[in-house]
Design a protein around this motif. Sequence first.
Motif, mmCIF file in Angstrom:
data_model
loop_
_atom_site.group_PDB
_atom_site.id
_atom_site.type_symbol
_atom_site.label_atom_id
_atom_site.label_comp_id
_atom_site.label_asym_id
_atom_site.label_seq_id
_atom_site.Cartn_x
_atom_site.Cartn_y
_atom_site.Cartn_z
ATOM 1 N N GLY A 1 6.827 2.501 17.928
ATOM 2 C CA GLY A 1 7.716 2.604 19.087
ATOM 3 C C GLY A 1 7.065 3.395 20.212
ATOM 4 O O GLY A 1 7.094 3.000 21.379
ATOM 5 N N LEU A 2 6.436 4.495 19.829
ATOM 6 C CA LEU A 2 5.742 5.326 20.815
ATOM 7 C C LEU A 2 4.601 4.549 21.491
ATOM 8 O O LEU A 2 4.408 4.648 22.703
ATOM 9 N N LEU A 3 3.849 3.797 20.682
ATOM 10 C CA LEU A 3 2.733 3.018 21.246
ATOM 11 C C LEU A 3 3.247 2.006 22.270
ATOM 12 O O LEU A 3 2.656 1.803 23.328
ATOM 13 N N ILE A 4 4.364 1.360 21.943
ATOM 14 C CA ILE A 4 4.963 0.391 22.861
ATOM 15 C C ILE A 4 5.409 1.104 24.143
ATOM 16 O O ILE A 4 5.112 0.653 25.261
ATOM 17 N N ASP A 5 6.097 2.219 23.973
ATOM 18 C CA ASP A 5 6.572 2.969 25.141
ATOM 19 C C ASP A 5 5.407 3.400 26.026
ATOM 20 O O ASP A 5 5.468 3.293 27.255
ATOM 21 N N LEU A 6 4.349 3.898 25.374
ATOM 22 C CA LEU A 6 3.157 4.323 26.106
ATOM 23 C C LEU A 6 2.584 3.192 26.954
ATOM 24 O O LEU A 6 2.253 3.376 28.129
ATOM 25 N N GLY A 7 2.473 2.007 26.349
ATOM 26 C CA GLY A 7 1.876 0.866 27.044
ATOM 27 C C GLY A 7 2.698 0.463 28.253
ATOM 28 O O GLY A 7 2.154 0.194 29.335
#
Lengths: 542, 542
Positions: free
Chosen positions: A401-407
């Motif tokens: 989820g964090l990786l998606i948000d970061l992107g």
Amino acid sequence: MTETALANLQNLYRIFTVPEAPDSTLGVVDQAISENVADFLHKHIVAIERSLEDIENDFVASKIPEDPSFVSDYAEFVKQKLVAQSVHTAAPGFVGHMTSALPYFMLPLSRIMTALNQNLVKVETSKAFTPMERQVLAMMHHLIYRQTDDFYEEWIHDSQTALGAFCSGGTIANTTALWTARNQLCAPDGDFAGIAQEGLYRSLQHLNCHGLAILVSRRAHYSLGKAVDLLGIGRNNLVLVDTDYDSRIDMQSLQAEYLKLREQNIRPLAVVGVAGTTETGHVDPLDELADFAAEVGCHFHVDAAWGGPTLFSESHCHLLKGIERADSVTIDAHKQLYVPMGAGMVLFKNPHALSAIEHHANYILRHGSKDLGSHTLEGSRPGMAMLVHAGLSIIGRKGYGLLIDLGIERARQFADLINQHRNFELITAPELNILTYRYNPAWLQKKMAQLDQEKLQEINDLLDLITQEIQKRQREAGKTFVSRTRLLSALYPTGQISVFRSVLANPLTTKEILAAVLEEQCAIVKDTEVQRLMDKIKQITA
Amino acid sequence: MTETALANLQNLYRIFTVPEAPDSTLGVVDQAISENVADFLHKHIVAIERSLEDIENDFVASKIPEDPSFVSDYAEFVKQKLVAQSVHTAAPGFVGHMTSALPYFMLPLSRIMTALNQNLVKVETSKAFTPMERQVLAMMHHLIYRQTDDFYEEWIHDSQTALGAFCSGGTIANTTALWTARNQLCAPDGDFAGIAQEGLYRSLQHLNCHGLAILVSRRAHYSLGKAVDLLGIGRNNLVLVDTDYDSRIDMQSLQAEYLKLREQNIRPLAVVGVAGTTETGHVDPLDELADFAAEVGCHFHVDAAWGGPTLFSESHCHLLKGIERADSVTIDAHKQLYVPMGAGMVLFKNPHALSAIEHHANYILRHGSKDLGSHTLEGSRPGMAMLVHAGLSIIGRKGYGLLIDLGIERARQFADLINQHRNFELITAPELNILTYRYNPAWLQKKMAQLDQEKLQEINDLLDLITQEIQKRQREAGKTFVSRTRLLSALYPTGQISVFRSVLANPLTTKEILAAVLEEQCAIVKDTEVQRLMDKIKQITA
């Protein structure tokens, strides 16, 4: 046996029995990658591009060498001719591909996978890897469909069914989905033994129609074209529906196309929603497509090869609302699950769906076995599911989820940078983590707003050449990279324009790196060739 | 950002930026595999089989874990639950699979491939890997077709064509071949835009026939069934031609089937020759099939997924005589080229053949590019061709020839052992390196020769149960392994019998190991369950 043959035989046994010495060329490379892959890639991939024609000179021999050669010599060749001339897909400044740096644990786990060399086609050659792959399919199924614990307890390891199919990538996943949909529509019925047995010609006679069609937006991935060709449906029956300027399927056009099909007595086999178009990352209105599919009575497939993992993000999963109503969903693990190349999946809402393409054989895939190969398009397959299993376990739902948000956050920052820059024009704002833009100075944008169609077209043609030139030069210089494509924009509705395409999925890409991408492009603009094109533009606007 | 979220984010960056420490669980496993993979597999794979149901208990969670977990914890899980419960495919006593020990250099090279993470769909994400893959295709093309240097100079790197397609395995290779053949037969012609555009229904109308058929022997690989289903041809039109008792297609039956098709106005699309059947390793009479295809005017495909590398052997390549007349040939690199799982190839005699399935897209695979993706069924693909390139370079033609010779020699030795053993009956002698046999004591073989059909059938049914029981027990004990299948034998022409199947492709398999395989089977025979079945047989023959 001659002395040479004996020597060859001994050499042969050696390569199967004696590990590479740690101080051998290959051993040293191996160690360097183990210790610090980023450093290895940075050191060994030559940034400045040699021409492809030049590289081809290293690969001209068309005969298999007669005699064996030393591993060390080959390792040198790999270093100098392959590694050096490969593409630095993991570099944080390479924001034009759908590849990223990989989590470090993927490398040693990949080696375990290769060392074990399991074949997932059957339990006899994969044992624990089969339940592990079934678990991965169940977890991904749950991510999309959120069925009850009872549901998964019943189906996760059921020998007659599969919740989906693991495969080499999105193309096979999409093809598997449409193959299944086709075979379900043309299922056995009375005297008709079904399309798997009788073929498409008799199926259409049985259904009393003139063709099958698949409806999807114009921005669909090209794999759907391959799939309809392969399945005998024909590209003419892949109905490419118009989109709005955000690349989302236009529901009125969809309805109109459907009516046209009905007039021609062509059955809609499936409607496909795109969750993250390859070119701009936009998501179709999935709930509306689900309504349409229900109304028309056709299969609803979602190609979420790129965007599927958005479901991990609490902040952004709403963008995919309606995906849980899809009959089948494609997700690529080698994209936003950060797994190395070669891992795709298709999930089916109904555990019985894949029965439509079930097959058996005497020596494997016997009836009642839990062999996964009875429900996959491919046969022998490696244990790539382990790397997905690892990612889901180690990174977890929140981590992804964090990786998606970061992107998505990074894409918005990049869009801001572009909007604020006097030389660039944002063409499509990011809905997920993809955006497109081009070089087009603010003064020119202003002028263009006042020009007639003809002159506008002339300038856009010249800007296309500039976009192509900048992208090529930037790629050749090897410091940073964006890709390019052509698309229709609300800003210039008269025809497609060439744009830079940027994909922000590498967590190591920083705002500073994105600023550097723009600066490098500005520097290229000063080159003679680009300036010559700009001079032409200035003449037109003068 | 909350403290937890911040911690998660930092943890996330760590896995992308900090290599696994050498003394971490995963680092230690990695090192152990690097130092001695055979030893690692031997130590960590638990021989005695747990039941699949029991193993499934380790893979029951259907929800993706919310929180991240430590790499070290996951590495422990992998060791205990996956590695320990995997199949020792590389063990020299496991002579039932088409897998083998791999040359040591494959492991570090695989790691380089994974670290580089190239995508072979296009030059932009693969650079030198594209000419390298093209070279591998040319070398394999030359192995089969032996064209002139001028031919390869012209085509090896030609942007408009491809000499073949690299893919994940034989199923995709066979499908690609038949897809191409279908599209060539139904090519654009006047007003007819071709099957890729118009689909199968209109194609048959255009060709003025009622169906397309593929002719192949009954021993064909099950992937052909999938291919005809997928392509819309239908399994009814996969004509399975009778074979002689050596599993070779019967040419008279082929001719008869062809005449039947003509009567039904069904066009033969292709005839497929098998070069190394999956079950017994037999080779069809390829020259005769080539004559047939020429006479009938259809595509000639050879499925040499297993047997293709026999061409490396000067002593045995004559067995594949006629393969050079095939329009297309499938060869699996993950079988007898000793490459890890996931590497197949299809080669086409005519460099223009793959144009029949060519496709393009805006953002990649542009016209005139050298992107390999415009001629493959799959889209994104890993750089597996590098491992084939390595094998061809390091082992060389002669080395592979020796491996083939060794395998065939070992199979003949095993056949001798079986023939000399008082408890076993050789069912199919090896033509290549595969043979089948069963437990059937010499005294019983003698008795059976004198029995009537009915009693013979009863005994064969009981022997089938014994074969199944022995194979199961042997697998569970985990020391050695043979697979099993059912086939029709000249010895017992009234019905299929169950047999052990043994594949001799692992160069580390010795004659002593093969003797041990038989001794283990003899020991299992002493078990109560097998003895109970033998007692029944004794009653019948009494």
